[in-house]
Write a protein that holds these residues in place. Structure first.
Motif, PDB file in Angstrom:
ATOM      1  N   TRP A  13       0.863  -1.183   0.000  1.00 34.92           N
ATOM      2  CA  TRP A  13       0.000   0.000   0.000  1.00 34.92           C
ATOM      3  C   TRP A  13       0.893   1.224   0.000  1.00 34.92           C
ATOM      4  CZ3 TRP A  13      -4.219  -0.688   4.326  1.00 34.92           C
ATOM      5  CH2 TRP A  13      -4.956  -1.840   4.070  1.00 34.92           C
ATOM      6  N   CYS A  14       0.481   2.200  -0.747  1.00 37.05           N
ATOM      7  CA  CYS A  14       1.217   3.467  -0.780  1.00 37.05           C
ATOM      8  C   CYS A  14       0.282   4.539  -0.216  1.00 37.05           C
ATOM      9  CB  CYS A  14       1.610   3.784  -2.213  1.00 37.05           C
ATOM     10  SG  CYS A  14       3.093   4.743  -2.335  1.00 37.05           S
ATOM     11  N   VAL A  15       0.579   5.013   0.992  1.00 35.21           N
ATOM     12  CA  VAL A  15      -0.260   6.018   1.647  1.00 35.21           C
ATOM     13  C   VAL A  15       0.391   7.375   1.444  1.00 35.21           C
ATOM     14  CG1 VAL A  15      -1.264   6.770   3.820  1.00 35.21           C
ATOM     15  CG2 VAL A  15      -1.063   4.331   3.338  1.00 35.21           C
ATOM     16  N   ARG A  16      -0.274   8.236   0.693  1.00 35.57           N
ATOM     17  CA  ARG A  16       0.296   9.524   0.326  1.00 35.57           C
ATOM     18  C   ARG A  16      -0.554  10.678   0.849  1.00 35.57           C
ATOM     19  NH1 ARG A  16       4.381   9.884  -2.301  1.00 35.57           N
ATOM     20  NH2 ARG A  16       3.814  11.837  -3.289  1.00 35.57           N
ATOM     21  N   SER A  17      -0.984  10.544   2.084  1.00 38.02           N
ATOM     22  CA  SER A  17      -1.795  11.618   2.669  1.00 38.02           C
ATOM     23  C   SER A  17      -1.577  11.641   4.169  1.00 38.02           C
ATOM     24  CB  SER A  17      -3.275  11.401   2.357  1.00 38.02           C
ATOM     25  OG  SER A  17      -3.709  10.185   2.927  1.00 38.02           O
ATOM     26  N   GLY A  18      -1.995  12.728   4.771  1.00 40.44           N
ATOM     27  CA  GLY A  18      -1.857  12.874   6.215  1.00 40.44           C
ATOM     28  C   GLY A  18      -3.203  12.957   6.883  1.00 40.44           C
ATOM     29  N   LYS A  19      -3.292  13.819   7.855  1.00 46.60           N
ATOM     30  CA  LYS A  19      -4.504  13.960   8.652  1.00 46.60           C
ATOM     31  C   LYS A  19      -5.582  14.710   7.862  1.00 46.60           C
ATOM     32  CE  LYS A  19      -5.934  15.431  13.226  1.00 46.60           C
ATOM     33  NZ  LYS A  19      -5.482  15.979  14.501  1.00 46.60           N
ATOM     34  N   LEU A  20      -6.799  14.238   7.974  1.00 48.67           N
ATOM     35  CA  LEU A  20      -7.933  14.915   7.348  1.00 48.67           C
ATOM     36  C   LEU A  20      -8.764  15.600   8.410  1.00 48.67           C
ATOM     37  CD1 LEU A  20      -9.350  12.334   4.773  1.00 48.67           C
ATOM     38  CD2 LEU A  20      -8.181  14.465   4.283  1.00 48.67           C
TER      39      LEU A  20
END
Length: 167
Positions: A13-20
């Protein structure tokens, strides 16, 4: 994701985001993140994060902590160094002397990259710091005329930033 759980296949998995920040626009994304947190503990994927902040945030949401890696956005400052001759030639090309303060935004032309906010910053700096000549450079691959580019051009024109923005 489901296929990797059912057949026990290695998954990355490639997670390319932070906190929403919770709001109605990203409700679906928040739900998907929670579901992915559950699946990450069932399938044990290798999770690659774009930042330590992203890793911390997702692990607080319940993402598997045991099989992850951070590959930060950014660049190696030992490889990518200031090239004074290139800098000088670009300043000459755009007719910008050494007194001009240049701020840059690098990223694809997409709403997610918030180019409008960058233009607002340039506009506010120009308005509040008149003693400085400030130029914003937007560096993006394949800048084409699309809805976002038209929106940015409209903002530039409305706020008289034609001499302060370089694409």
């Amino acid at each position: 994701l489901i296929y990797s759980v059912l057949y026990n296949i290695k998954c990355f998995w490639c997670v390319r985001s932070g906190k929403l920040i919770f709001n109605s626009k990203n409700l679906i994304t928040i739900i998907i993140r929670k579901v992915c947190a559950i699946f990450s503990n069932l399938s044990n994927p290798k999770i690659i994060y774009c930042s330590h902040n992203s890793k911390t945030h997702h692990e607080k949401l319940g993402y598997n902590k045991h099989n992850s890696l951070v590959i930060p956005n950014g660049y190696d400052t030992k490889i990518f160094v200031e090239k004074l001759d290139l800098k000088k030639s670009l300043r000459n090309f755009y007719r910008l002397n050494e007194e001009v303060v240049i701020l840059g935004l690098i990223g694809r032309l997409h709403e997610q990259k918030n180019h409008t906010f960058f233009l607002e910053i340039i506009h506010n700096l120009k308005k509040n710091y008149k003693e400085y000549n400030i130029v914003g450079a937007i560096i993006a691959p394949k800048i084409i005329q699309n809805n976002l580019k038209q929106k940015l051009d409209k903002f530039i024109s409305k706020n008289h930033l034609e001499k302060n923005i370089i694409f």
